[in-house]
Design an enzyme around this catalytic site. Sequence first.
Site, PDB file in Angstrom:
ATOM      1  N   THR A 118       0.813  -1.216   0.000  1.00 26.57           N
ATOM      2  CA  THR A 118       0.000   0.000   0.000  1.00 26.57           C
ATOM      3  C   THR A 118       0.852   1.274   0.000  1.00 26.57           C
ATOM      4  O   THR A 118       0.316   2.374  -0.138  1.00 26.57           O
ATOM      5  CB  THR A 118      -0.921   0.055   1.243  1.00 26.57           C
ATOM      6  N   ALA A 119       2.158   1.134   0.193  1.00 26.06           N
ATOM      7  CA  ALA A 119       3.011   2.333   0.295  1.00 26.06           C
ATOM      8  C   ALA A 119       4.459   1.961   0.013  1.00 26.06           C
ATOM      9  O   ALA A 119       4.800   0.774  -0.069  1.00 26.06           O
ATOM     10  CB  ALA A 119       2.904   2.925   1.714  1.00 26.06           C
ATOM     11  N   GLY A 120       5.279   2.985  -0.153  1.00 22.96           N
ATOM     12  CA  GLY A 120       6.731   2.864  -0.129  1.00 22.96           C
ATOM     13  C   GLY A 120       7.327   1.780  -1.024  1.00 22.96           C
ATOM     14  O   GLY A 120       6.994   1.665  -2.211  1.00 22.96           O
TER      15      GLY A 120
ATOM     16  N   ARG B 114      -4.660  -1.645   4.377  1.00 23.91           N
ATOM     17  CA  ARG B 114      -5.518  -0.557   3.882  1.00 23.91           C
ATOM     18  C   ARG B 114      -6.132  -0.933   2.526  1.00 23.91           C
ATOM     19  O   ARG B 114      -5.521  -0.757   1.471  1.00 23.91           O
ATOM     20  CB  ARG B 114      -4.698   0.742   3.794  1.00 23.91           C
TER      21      ARG B 114
ATOM     22  N   ASP C  53      -3.666  -8.525   7.946  1.00 20.46           N
ATOM     23  CA  ASP C  53      -2.652  -7.997   8.855  1.00 20.46           C
ATOM     24  C   ASP C  53      -1.648  -9.129   9.053  1.00 20.46           C
ATOM     25  O   ASP C  53      -2.033 -10.215   9.515  1.00 20.46           O
ATOM     26  CB  ASP C  53      -3.336  -7.602  10.174  1.00 20.46           C
TER      27      ASP C  53
ATOM     28  N   SER D 129      17.491  -4.575   6.238  1.00 18.49           N
ATOM     29  CA  SER D 129      17.830  -3.160   6.431  1.00 18.49           C
ATOM     30  C   SER D 129      19.290  -3.045   6.849  1.00 18.49           C
ATOM     31  O   SER D 129      19.874  -4.000   7.393  1.00 18.49           O
ATOM     32  CB  SER D 129      16.953  -2.576   7.537  1.00 18.49           C
TER      33      SER D 129
ATOM     34  N   TYR E 212      13.972  -2.123  16.918  1.00 19.47           N
ATOM     35  CA  TYR E 212      13.830  -2.185  15.453  1.00 19.47           C
ATOM     36  C   TYR E 212      15.055  -2.894  14.857  1.00 19.47           C
ATOM     37  O   TYR E 212      14.914  -3.785  14.009  1.00 19.47           O
ATOM     38  CB  TYR E 212      13.675  -0.779  14.852  1.00 19.47           C
TER      39      TYR E 212
ATOM     40  N   GLU F 200       6.887   6.358   3.682  1.00 18.15           N
ATOM     41  CA  GLU F 200       6.091   6.706   4.871  1.00 18.15           C
ATOM     42  C   GLU F 200       6.768   6.235   6.159  1.00 18.15           C
ATOM     43  O   GLU F 200       6.257   6.451   7.261  1.00 18.15           O
ATOM     44  CB  GLU F 200       4.685   6.068   4.772  1.00 18.15           C
ATOM     45  N   PHE F 201       7.894   5.531   6.016  1.00 23.38           N
ATOM     46  CA  PHE F 201       8.572   4.887   7.153  1.00 23.38           C
ATOM     47  C   PHE F 201       8.755   5.820   8.357  1.00 23.38           C
ATOM     48  O   PHE F 201       8.409   5.465   9.487  1.00 23.38           O
ATOM     49  CB  PHE F 201       9.926   4.358   6.661  1.00 23.38           C
TER      50      PHE F 201
HETATM   51  P1  NDP Z   1       6.109   2.348   4.475  1.00 27.71           P
HETATM   52  O1  NDP Z   1       5.633   2.785   5.812  1.00 27.71           O
HETATM   53  O2  NDP Z   1       6.076   3.313   3.357  1.00 27.71           O
HETATM   54  O3  NDP Z   1       5.358   1.007   4.049  1.00 27.71           O
HETATM   55  C1  NDP Z   1       5.189  -0.046   4.964  1.00 27.71           C
HETATM   56  C2  NDP Z   1       4.232  -1.076   4.390  1.00 27.71           C
HETATM   57  O4  NDP Z   1       4.119  -2.148   5.353  1.00 27.71           O
HETATM   58  C3  NDP Z   1       2.854  -0.514   4.162  1.00 27.71           C
HETATM   59  O5  NDP Z   1       2.382  -0.970   2.914  1.00 27.71           O
HETATM   60  C4  NDP Z   1       2.023  -1.110   5.284  1.00 27.71           C
HETATM   61  O6  NDP Z   1       0.711  -1.385   4.828  1.00 27.71           O
HETATM   62  C5  NDP Z   1       2.756  -2.438   5.537  1.00 27.71           C
HETATM   63  N1  NDP Z   1       2.481  -2.945   6.875  1.00 27.71           N
HETATM   64  C6  NDP Z   1       2.883  -2.412   8.056  1.00 27.71           C
HETATM   65  N2  NDP Z   1       2.371  -3.126   9.076  1.00 27.71           N
HETATM   66  C7  NDP Z   1       1.630  -4.123   8.527  1.00 27.71           C
HETATM   67  C8  NDP Z   1       0.846  -5.164   9.051  1.00 27.71           C
HETATM   68  N3  NDP Z   1       0.726  -5.363  10.381  1.00 27.71           N
HETATM   69  N4  NDP Z   1       0.209  -6.008   8.207  1.00 27.71           N
HETATM   70  C9  NDP Z   1       0.327  -5.820   6.875  1.00 27.71           C
HETATM   71  N5  NDP Z   1       1.060  -4.869   6.310  1.00 27.71           N
HETATM   72  C10 NDP Z   1       1.705  -4.013   7.127  1.00 27.71           C
HETATM   73  O7  NDP Z   1       7.628   1.866   4.726  1.00 27.71           O
HETATM   74  P2  NDP Z   1       8.753   1.308   3.732  1.00 27.71           P
HETATM   75  O8  NDP Z   1       8.225   1.078   2.391  1.00 27.71           O
HETATM   76  O9  NDP Z   1       9.927   2.149   3.919  1.00 27.71           O
HETATM   77  O10 NDP Z   1       9.057  -0.088   4.461  1.00 27.71           O
HETATM   78  C11 NDP Z   1       8.954  -1.343   3.835  1.00 27.71           C
HETATM   79  C12 NDP Z   1       9.988  -2.274   4.433  1.00 27.71           C
HETATM   80  O11 NDP Z   1      11.282  -1.747   4.185  1.00 27.71           O
HETATM   81  C13 NDP Z   1       9.882  -2.445   5.941  1.00 27.71           C
HETATM   82  O12 NDP Z   1      10.112  -3.810   6.254  1.00 27.71           O
HETATM   83  C14 NDP Z   1      11.021  -1.585   6.488  1.00 27.71           C
HETATM   84  O13 NDP Z   1      11.490  -2.062   7.705  1.00 27.71           O
HETATM   85  C15 NDP Z   1      12.037  -1.768   5.390  1.00 27.71           C
HETATM   86  N6  NDP Z   1      13.074  -0.741   5.281  1.00 27.71           N
HETATM   87  C16 NDP Z   1      12.749   0.586   5.142  1.00 27.71           C
HETATM   88  C17 NDP Z   1      13.750   1.533   5.037  1.00 27.71           C
HETATM   89  C18 NDP Z   1      13.468   2.987   4.968  1.00 27.71           C
HETATM   90  O14 NDP Z   1      14.394   3.800   5.241  1.00 27.71           O
HETATM   91  N7  NDP Z   1      12.275   3.419   4.573  1.00 27.71           N
HETATM   92  C19 NDP Z   1      15.172   1.133   5.026  1.00 27.71           C
HETATM   93  C20 NDP Z   1      15.386  -0.291   5.169  1.00 27.71           C
HETATM   94  C21 NDP Z   1      14.367  -1.170   5.272  1.00 27.71           C
HETATM   95  P3  NDP Z   1      -0.655  -1.077   5.641  1.00 27.71           P
HETATM   96  O15 NDP Z   1      -0.366   0.070   6.562  1.00 27.71           O
HETATM   97  O16 NDP Z   1      -1.661  -0.783   4.589  1.00 27.71           O
HETATM   98  O17 NDP Z   1      -0.922  -2.366   6.348  1.00 27.71           O
HETATM   99  C1  8X3 Z   2      15.239   1.659   7.991  1.00 32.85           C
HETATM  100  C2  8X3 Z   2      16.526   2.382   7.915  1.00 32.85           C
HETATM  101  O1  8X3 Z   2      18.391   3.390   9.347  1.00 32.85           O
HETATM  102  O2  8X3 Z   2      16.109   4.114   9.813  1.00 32.85           O
HETATM  103  O3  8X3 Z   2      15.422   0.300   8.165  1.00 32.85           O
HETATM  104  O4  8X3 Z   2      16.853   1.932  10.454  1.00 32.85           O
HETATM  105  S1  8X3 Z   2      16.983   2.959   9.468  1.00 32.85           S
END
Ligand code: NDP
Ligand code: 8X3
Length: 253
Positions: free
Chosen positions: A12-14, A36, A61, A141, A154, A190-191
């Site tokens: 749904t995002a990212g 979502r 979920d 990560s 985390y 959205e992280f």
């Molecule tokens: P976003 O917040 O943009 O996206 C996170 C996604 O995870 C959303 O689609 C959300 O969907 C889903 N999600 C979260 N919780 C649940 C749940 N309980 N059940 C189902 N889906 C879930 O973050 P990113 O795209 O950045 O993150 C994606 C992955 O990348 C994560 O594992 C993160 O740890 C990892 N990552 C991110 C980095 C960064 O700097 N952004 C760096 C390194 C790794 P919804 O809310 O609709 O359920």
């Molecule tokens: C997400 C990157 O550096 O914020 O995994 O942990 S960091």
Amino acid sequence: MDSKIVLITGATAGIGEACAEKFAENRYQLIITGRREEKLKKLARRLEQEYKAIALPLVFDVRNQKQVENAIRELPDNWKKIDVLVNNAGLAAGLNTVQEGQISDWEQMIDTNIKGLLYVSRAVSPAMIERKSGHIINIGSIAGKEVYPRGNVYCSTKHAVDALTKGMRLDMMKHGVRVSQVAPGAVETEFSMVRFKGDRERAEKVYDGYRPLQASDVAEAVFWVATLPDHVNVNDLLIMPTDQANATTFHKL
Ligand code: NDP
Ligand code: 8X3
């Protein structure tokens, strides 16, 4: 030949959404998942319009093992042959010392990033093993390689993803199933809004003064890993912004 099927959690995002777009552009059929529903439906419509892609939205979920199991079991027959699973759903909640941390944040991260990844892998992998073909790509990560101040829980969950990737590869190698990790540094998604619970000012500061990765950069890497010949497996791919040397060192203007 039938198109291949990819299931992406957290589409749904990212990074998950960008992966969906990349695979759609390249004629995969997609199972896009997240909590979502409206966002999933909107993404499915967009992928169909832009790429004529077929995308099946599946709302669950990842923390709810029954929901995960039922969703995978009840897939229509023509969607059951999942070729690629991208275990992407995940989050950071808060940035605190252990002595000040919120227990509910810890539980959410552990339940999503570790247990959720396991539930989805447990539900999807038996059919891959039966067919002697498939590929699981876990999104790790830099936080799974290093620990930074206040990152305690985390970072632990992402170290667990690192270890689970290695463990799953040992378990599945003899069954012809590839297991890979793609581990990014800072990606602008959205992280940080999620980590700082909607505090936009704090979230935006994370990406200030340097060029973070974009979700599409990570999607390129995931797609490359997924489309190498069958006899090639990328065990681990650490992808960083040029302006980020390690978890804590940035070149900022
Ligand atoms: P976003 O917040 O943009 O996206 C996170 C996604 O995870 C959303 O689609 C959300 O969907 C889903 N999600 C979260 N919780 C649940 C749940 N309980 N059940 C189902 N889906 C879930 O973050 P990113 O795209 O950045 O993150 C994606 C992955 O990348 C994560 O594992 C993160 O740890 C990892 N990552 C991110 C980095 C960064 O700097 N952004 C760096 C390194 C790794 P919804 O809310 O609709 O359920
Ligand atoms: C997400 C990157 O550096 O914020 O995994 O942990 S960091």
